[in-house]
Design a protein around this motif. Structure first.
Motif, PDB file in Angstrom:
ATOM      1  N   THR A   1     -29.035  19.879  41.030  1.00 35.63           N
ATOM      2  CA  THR A   1     -29.276  18.841  42.029  1.00 35.63           C
ATOM      3  C   THR A   1     -28.303  17.675  41.882  1.00 35.63           C
ATOM      4  O   THR A   1     -28.209  16.838  42.767  1.00 35.63           O
ATOM      5  CB  THR A   1     -30.717  18.306  41.921  1.00 35.63           C
ATOM      6  N   GLU A   2     -27.595  17.606  40.776  1.00 35.80           N
ATOM      7  CA  GLU A   2     -26.641  16.525  40.577  1.00 35.80           C
ATOM      8  C   GLU A   2     -25.268  16.919  41.115  1.00 35.80           C
ATOM      9  O   GLU A   2     -24.805  18.028  40.899  1.00 35.80           O
ATOM     10  CB  GLU A   2     -26.522  16.191  39.081  1.00 35.80           C
ATOM     11  N   PRO A   3     -24.620  16.005  41.847  1.00 30.47           N
ATOM     12  CA  PRO A   3     -23.285  16.312  42.368  1.00 30.47           C
ATOM     13  C   PRO A   3     -22.306  16.647  41.250  1.00 30.47           C
ATOM     14  O   PRO A   3     -22.384  16.098  40.152  1.00 30.47           O
ATOM     15  CB  PRO A   3     -22.891  15.017  43.084  1.00 30.47           C
ATOM     16  N   SER A   4     -21.396  17.556  41.532  1.00 34.20           N
ATOM     17  CA  SER A   4     -20.431  17.982  40.526  1.00 34.20           C
ATOM     18  C   SER A   4     -19.123  17.189  40.613  1.00 34.20           C
ATOM     19  O   SER A   4     -18.329  17.221  39.679  1.00 34.20           O
ATOM     20  CB  SER A   4     -20.124  19.467  40.718  1.00 34.20           C
ATOM     21  N   ARG A   5     -18.898  16.503  41.737  1.00 32.70           N
ATOM     22  CA  ARG A   5     -17.634  15.803  41.915  1.00 32.70           C
ATOM     23  C   ARG A   5     -17.871  14.550  42.761  1.00 32.70           C
ATOM     24  O   ARG A   5     -18.574  14.587  43.762  1.00 32.70           O
ATOM     25  CB  ARG A   5     -16.635  16.737  42.624  1.00 32.70           C
ATOM     26  N   TRP A   6     -17.287  13.445  42.341  1.00 35.77           N
ATOM     27  CA  TRP A   6     -17.434  12.187  43.066  1.00 35.77           C
ATOM     28  C   TRP A   6     -16.074  11.717  43.589  1.00 35.77           C
ATOM     29  O   TRP A   6     -15.063  11.879  42.913  1.00 35.77           O
ATOM     30  CB  TRP A   6     -18.033  11.106  42.161  1.00 35.77           C
ATOM     31  N   GLN A   7     -16.087  11.131  44.793  1.00 36.46           N
ATOM     32  CA  GLN A   7     -14.857  10.638  45.402  1.00 36.46           C
ATOM     33  C   GLN A   7     -15.009   9.165  45.754  1.00 36.46           C
ATOM     34  O   GLN A   7     -15.995   8.761  46.383  1.00 36.46           O
ATOM     35  CB  GLN A   7     -14.523  11.434  46.658  1.00 36.46           C
ATOM     36  N   ASP A   8     -14.036   8.397  45.377  1.00 33.63           N
ATOM     37  CA  ASP A   8     -14.024   6.961  45.660  1.00 33.63           C
ATOM     38  C   ASP A   8     -13.666   6.740  47.129  1.00 33.63           C
ATOM     39  O   ASP A   8     -12.664   7.260  47.620  1.00 33.63           O
ATOM     40  CB  ASP A   8     -12.977   6.287  44.756  1.00 33.63           C
ATOM     41  N   ILE A   9     -14.496   5.939  47.834  1.00 39.22           N
ATOM     42  CA  ILE A   9     -14.210   5.671  49.248  1.00 39.22           C
ATOM     43  C   ILE A   9     -14.014   4.185  49.534  1.00 39.22           C
ATOM     44  O   ILE A   9     -13.920   3.788  50.693  1.00 39.22           O
ATOM     45  CB  ILE A   9     -15.322   6.229  50.162  1.00 39.22           C
ATOM     46  N   GLY A  10     -13.938   3.358  48.486  1.00 38.92           N
ATOM     47  CA  GLY A  10     -13.632   1.948  48.716  1.00 38.92           C
ATOM     48  C   GLY A  10     -14.602   0.995  48.054  1.00 38.92           C
ATOM     49  O   GLY A  10     -15.652   1.399  47.539  1.00 38.92           O
TER      50      GLY A  10
END
Length: 221
Positions: free
Chosen positions: A67-76
């Motif tokens: 249930t935990e995201p595997s990858r995070w992306q910075d959007i600002g």
């Protein structure tokens, strides 16, 4: 009368034809018939399992998914976003295919007055631009605070709920978090009409009532 004169019981024939068993043929023994019957039953069981077990795993698999995201992306930075309007951002949902894996999302701060308790653990609302009818890209119209799909007339309200047209459920969302004053988005998840969270589903897959069991998640979507 002595035991010698007692008549010994008649021994049954070992052939199926002699016993009048349906489908018997000349020279077939009871042992052969039982062996062939057992083989047919076993083959049927294996064939049934070959179809049933993958289907069962397909249906129950989402229960055991992470249930935990595997990858995070910075959007600002946080100051780029408000709680009363959406800001478009571009993220990469399939890094392996480069530019073709990029998509637009619409992001705003979580607003308890609008969003209530639904997904209150998410500091931001990050909405997918993929229509839940056939997957066409929707666009957010700030003047009407609606998401509009130009393909088949799908319309969603400010929260991404279906407002009109053929879509079967609200727009998908992405997990969000804040790290060092910057907003990050993670994996996508799907919602039913009550904005209850589910693992990702394909467009056109219902998620209310029993429909949620008929449309299990697929790891490739």
């Amino acid at each position: 009368m002595s035991d010698r004169n007692a008549k010994s019981p008649e021994r049954k024939s070992r052939y199926t034809k002699d016993r009048g068993i349906p489908g018997a043929f000349e020279g077939e023994t009871i042992t052969r018939r039982r062996f062939m019957t057992g083989t047919a039953v076993a083959a049927g069981g294996i064939a049934t399992a070959a179809f049933a077990l993958p289907a069962l795993g397909f249906a129950l698999g989402p229960i055991f998914e992470r249930t935990e995201p595997s990858r995070w992306q910075d959007i600002g930075p946080e100051e780029d976003f408000s709680d009363n309007d959406y800001v478009p951002r571009v993220i990469n949902i399939v890094p392996e295919v480069g530019e073709a894996g990029r998509t637009t999302i619409y992001v705003r701060r979580y607003n308890p007055r609008i969003d209530g308790d639904a997904n209150s653990d998410q500091p931001y609302v990050a909405i997918s631009n993929r229509c839940m009818h056939l997957g066409c890209p929707v666009r957010y119209v700030s003047a009407s605070q609606r998401f509009i799909c130009p393909c088949h007339g799908g319309v969603y309200d400010f929260q991404g709920k279906v407002f009109g047209g053929p879509p079967v459920r609200p727009l998908d969302r992405f997990y969000t978090r804040v790290r060092n004053g910057r907003v990050e988005v993670g994996d996508r998840f799907s919602l039913n009409s009550k904005l209850e969270r589910f693992s990702p589903r394909d467009p056109s897959n219902h998620l209310d009532g029993l429909w949620q069991y008929l449309y299990p998640s697929r790891p490739t979507i």
